[in-house]
Design an enzyme around this catalytic site. Structure first.
Site, mmCIF file in Angstrom:
data_model
loop_
_atom_site.group_PDB
_atom_site.id
_atom_site.type_symbol
_atom_site.label_atom_id
_atom_site.label_comp_id
_atom_site.label_asym_id
_atom_site.label_seq_id
_atom_site.Cartn_x
_atom_site.Cartn_y
_atom_site.Cartn_z
ATOM 1 N N ARG A 1 -2.846 -5.912 5.110
ATOM 2 C CA ARG A 1 -3.650 -7.145 5.182
ATOM 3 C C ARG A 1 -3.114 -8.114 6.231
ATOM 4 N NH1 ARG A 1 -5.265 -10.337 -0.082
ATOM 5 N NH2 ARG A 1 -6.719 -11.215 1.447
ATOM 6 N N GLU B 1 0.864 -1.196 0.000
ATOM 7 C CA GLU B 1 0.000 0.000 0.000
ATOM 8 C C GLU B 1 0.895 1.240 0.000
ATOM 9 O OE1 GLU B 1 -2.055 -3.393 1.811
ATOM 10 O OE2 GLU B 1 -0.332 -2.276 2.589
ATOM 11 N N ALA C 1 -1.341 -12.102 -5.479
ATOM 12 C CA ALA C 1 -2.197 -12.762 -4.489
ATOM 13 C C ALA C 1 -2.517 -11.811 -3.345
ATOM 14 C CB ALA C 1 -1.517 -14.022 -3.961
ATOM 15 N N TYR C 2 -1.532 -11.014 -2.943
ATOM 16 C CA TYR C 2 -1.753 -10.057 -1.854
ATOM 17 C C TYR C 2 -2.846 -9.064 -2.213
ATOM 18 C CZ TYR C 2 -0.938 -6.461 1.642
ATOM 19 O OH TYR C 2 -1.114 -5.549 2.668
ATOM 20 N N HIS C 3 -2.838 -8.588 -3.456
ATOM 21 C CA HIS C 3 -3.816 -7.578 -3.858
ATOM 22 C C HIS C 3 -5.147 -8.180 -4.322
ATOM 23 C CE1 HIS C 3 -1.337 -4.061 -3.301
ATOM 24 N NE2 HIS C 3 -0.349 -4.622 -3.979
#
Length: 390
Positions: free
Chosen positions: A327, A280, A294-296
């Site tokens: 996250r 971020e 995958a994180y987003h």
């Protein structure tokens, strides 16, 4: 106030022996044992004795050490060779000696045997002081707990040949930090022929690669600048220009080396990851598992995500990892370091913030015993990532 690292670096010019180590929990009394004084490894016996001790006999000598270029204490050099003991220590500093207290666990102690056989000692407490000293000598925490040795003739012959062959291939003044790390890995794997340890013993592999990279780096420096330094400089400005160039390159290498070697370990263990992923804003953890995509992806399970920060030393800067991935705020935040020893107070604070240290296995014993089970080895972390990536 003058940086204490500047003083110790200046004093090394008049030193016959230079010893440095991170103060362990055992040194500062945090292990709960009854040991006293600073432990000196067997590889550094020449610091305090002309000849090694003989098992079955105790040995001692008396001297004085001037600390921080400020105050002097007695120093009792001891070899304990009776019974089951077989170790060297410096004791006898007196009750008012400030540095062997739990607060100083993880600080870097430097002891110099001067050319006139007198002794000076320094304790570097802040990360800035520690890194200034390490950068000056071009070393990482893995090259401490010993007498500093910059003698290239001591290299293993096969390693030296491999290093010289690599230097001959260079088409630039210096390789990039990534090229340097990869070359060190290839040389270490070739010379010592244990590439399987990438999977079997990743903790050892990380340290082996780091140490070979240091020797490779010094060899390239010697090749590039040895003759110039030997012949001298036409003016002070040219000397300062080269000195700054060398020091800046050493700082850059040390800062990136750990990340490069971890990347190779993860790749060698078939782990999927994104290095230097942007989470971020300007937040950029060193590693996101399995990927930044995958994180987003809001639908991707949080329990299948992980992050890892890599910091050569983390005595003070570990707090920087707390907010690198929104996250993962409620999850463990992993931090891999080559730091040897941190105080109980710092470790308790880390635990409350869900920061889990990942440390080469052989360094865990330098931490307070109460917290050793909370610290992960590199192998344990790799196995954890493999499990969540199934």
């Amino acid at each position: 106030m003058e940086n204490i690292a500047t003083k110790v670096i200046a004093d090394t010019a008049n030193s016959e022996k230079i010893f440095c180590k991170f103060l362990s929990a055992n040194d500062t009394g945090e292990t709960g044992g009854h040991q006293s004084g600073i432990y000196i490894p067997k590889n550094s016996v020449p610091l305090i004795f002309d000849t090694p001790g003989i098992k079955g006999q105790n040995k001692e000598d008396f001297n004085k050490i001037k600390w921080q270029d400020d105050f002097e204490t007695d120093a009792h050099f001891k070899y304990y060779g009776q019974g089951t003991r077989n170790e060297y220590r410096i004791t006898g500093f007196g009750r008012n000696f400030p540095f062997l207290k739990p607060h100083y666990t993880g600080s870097l102690v430097v002891i110099l045997k001067q050319k006139d056989s007198s002794y000076k000692g320094y304790v570097l407490e802040t990360e800035e002081e520690i890194e200034d000293f390490l950068d000056y000598f071009g070393i990482t925490p893995t090259e401490t707990n010993c007498l500093l040795n910059t003698d290239l003739t001591s290299l293993d012959e096969k390693e030296n040949i491999a290093i010289q062959e690599f230097i001959k291939t260079l088409t630039t003044d210096f390789p990039t930090s990534e090229q340097m790390s990869l070359a060190a890995q290839r040389i270490q794997n070739f010379v010592f022929d244990h590439e399987e340890n990438i999977q079997l013993r990743p903790d050892d592999k990380l340290l082996d690669w780091t140490e070979v990279e240091y020797r490779l780096f010094r060899a390239i420096e010697h090749e590039r600048y040895g003759v110039l330094i030997k012949n001298g400089f036409s003016d002070v400005e040219k000397f300062i220009e080269l000195a700054n160039q060398v020091l800046n390159r050493r700082k850059s290498r040390a800062g990136k080396s750990l990340e490069h070697h971890l990347s190779s370990l993860f790749t060698g263990n078939s782990i999927t990851f994104t290095p230097q992923a942007v989470t971020e804003g300007n937040k950029k953890p060193d590693f996101i598992f399995p990927s930044v995509e995958a994180y987003h992806d809001a639908s991707f399970p949080v329990d299948k995500l992980a992050s890892l920060a890599a910091k050569t030393t983390c005595k003070d800067r570990w707090r920087q990892v707390l907010n690198e991935a929104d996250r993962l705020r409620s999850k463990n935040k992993f931090l891999c370091t080559l730091q040897q020893g941190i105080s109980s107070a710092q470790l308790e604070e880390m635990k409350s913030e869900k920061v889990v240290l990942v440390v080469p296995e052989k360094y865990i014993k330098t931490y307070p015993e109460k917290y050793q089970n909370d610290i992960w080895t590199v192998k344990k972390f790799i196995e954890y990532i493999k499990e969540i990536e199934k």
